[in-house]
Design an enzyme around this catalytic site. Structure first.
Site, PDB file in Angstrom:
ATOM      1  N   TYR A  65       0.832  -1.202   0.000  1.00 37.31           N
ATOM      2  CA  TYR A  65       0.000   0.000   0.000  1.00 37.31           C
ATOM      3  C   TYR A  65       0.865   1.251   0.000  1.00 37.31           C
ATOM      4  O   TYR A  65       2.037   1.218   0.358  1.00 37.31           O
ATOM      5  CB  TYR A  65      -0.990   0.013   1.164  1.00 37.31           C
ATOM      6  CG  TYR A  65      -0.406   0.337   2.527  1.00 37.31           C
ATOM      7  CD1 TYR A  65      -0.336   1.660   2.974  1.00 37.31           C
ATOM      8  CD2 TYR A  65       0.051  -0.664   3.364  1.00 37.31           C
ATOM      9  CE1 TYR A  65       0.187   1.966   4.222  1.00 37.31           C
ATOM     10  CE2 TYR A  65       0.562  -0.371   4.607  1.00 37.31           C
ATOM     11  CZ  TYR A  65       0.636   0.944   5.031  1.00 37.31           C
ATOM     12  OH  TYR A  65       1.152   1.244   6.273  1.00 37.31           O
ATOM     13  N   CYS A  66       0.249   2.350  -0.449  1.00 38.75           N
ATOM     14  CA  CYS A  66       0.885   3.664  -0.444  1.00 38.75           C
ATOM     15  C   CYS A  66      -0.181   4.676  -0.032  1.00 38.75           C
ATOM     16  O   CYS A  66      -1.108   4.331   0.693  1.00 38.75           O
ATOM     17  CB  CYS A  66       1.488   3.980  -1.813  1.00 38.75           C
ATOM     18  SG  CYS A  66       0.277   4.079  -3.159  1.00 38.75           S
ATOM     19  N   GLN A  67      -0.071   5.899  -0.489  1.00 40.99           N
ATOM     20  CA  GLN A  67      -1.040   6.918  -0.111  1.00 40.99           C
ATOM     21  C   GLN A  67      -2.385   6.696  -0.799  1.00 40.99           C
ATOM     22  O   GLN A  67      -3.421   6.723  -0.161  1.00 40.99           O
ATOM     23  CB  GLN A  67      -0.496   8.320  -0.438  1.00 40.99           C
ATOM     24  CG  GLN A  67      -1.266   9.456   0.174  1.00 40.99           C
ATOM     25  CD  GLN A  67      -1.186   9.494   1.702  1.00 40.99           C
ATOM     26  OE1 GLN A  67      -0.246   8.970   2.300  1.00 40.99           O
ATOM     27  NE2 GLN A  67      -2.172  10.090   2.326  1.00 40.99           N
ATOM     28  N   VAL A  94      -3.723   4.309   1.855  1.00 44.62           N
ATOM     29  CA  VAL A  94      -4.000   4.786   3.213  1.00 44.62           C
ATOM     30  C   VAL A  94      -5.267   5.636   3.226  1.00 44.62           C
ATOM     31  O   VAL A  94      -6.053   5.569   4.170  1.00 44.62           O
ATOM     32  CB  VAL A  94      -2.800   5.583   3.768  1.00 44.62           C
ATOM     33  CG1 VAL A  94      -3.173   6.391   4.987  1.00 44.62           C
ATOM     34  CG2 VAL A  94      -1.663   4.641   4.102  1.00 44.62           C
TER      35      VAL A  94
END
Length: 114
Positions: A65-67, A94
């Site tokens: 996952y990332c932003q 996120v």
């Protein structure tokens, strides 16, 4: 064509709650990570994924996952090209996790350094 799977925040939370085994990898920058991470995540900025790919291929399901889900999709695509089949992108990153009502944890200083 190499493919990977997507998982939404509700399903990921269900995996946590039901004890599904997976590795969770945060590919954001240390500055982004310092604002909060999903509890239990391994911190591995995107540029380090190719260097540490061998660590990720052993041991089953991996969720990146990332932003927002874009950089983690790049990590997923790269790992799929390396032959990894059980790789997932957290849809919405996120932002999707928080929007679903789930909380972020504070990472330890040591995990941000590295």
């Amino acid at each position: 064509m190499y493919g990977f799977h997507e998982v939404d925040a509700a399903t990921l939370k269900q995996w946590f709650d039901t004890g599904v085994k997976f590795r969770l990898v945060d590919v954001r920058t240390p500055a982004e990570m310092s604002r909060g991470v999903i509890d239990g995540a391994e911190l591995m900025p995107l540029h380090l994924v190719p260097l540490r790919a061998a660590e990720l291929t052993s041991g089953g399901r991996v969720v990146f996952y990332c932003q927002s889900g874009a950089r983690s999709a790049q990590a997923c695509a790269f790992m799929a090209q390396q032959g990894m089949e059980d790789v997932y992108n957290l849809r919405g990153g996120v932002m999707g996790w928080v929007a679903s009502g789930s909380r972020l944890a504070t990472p330890s200083r040591e995990s941000l350094i590295g």
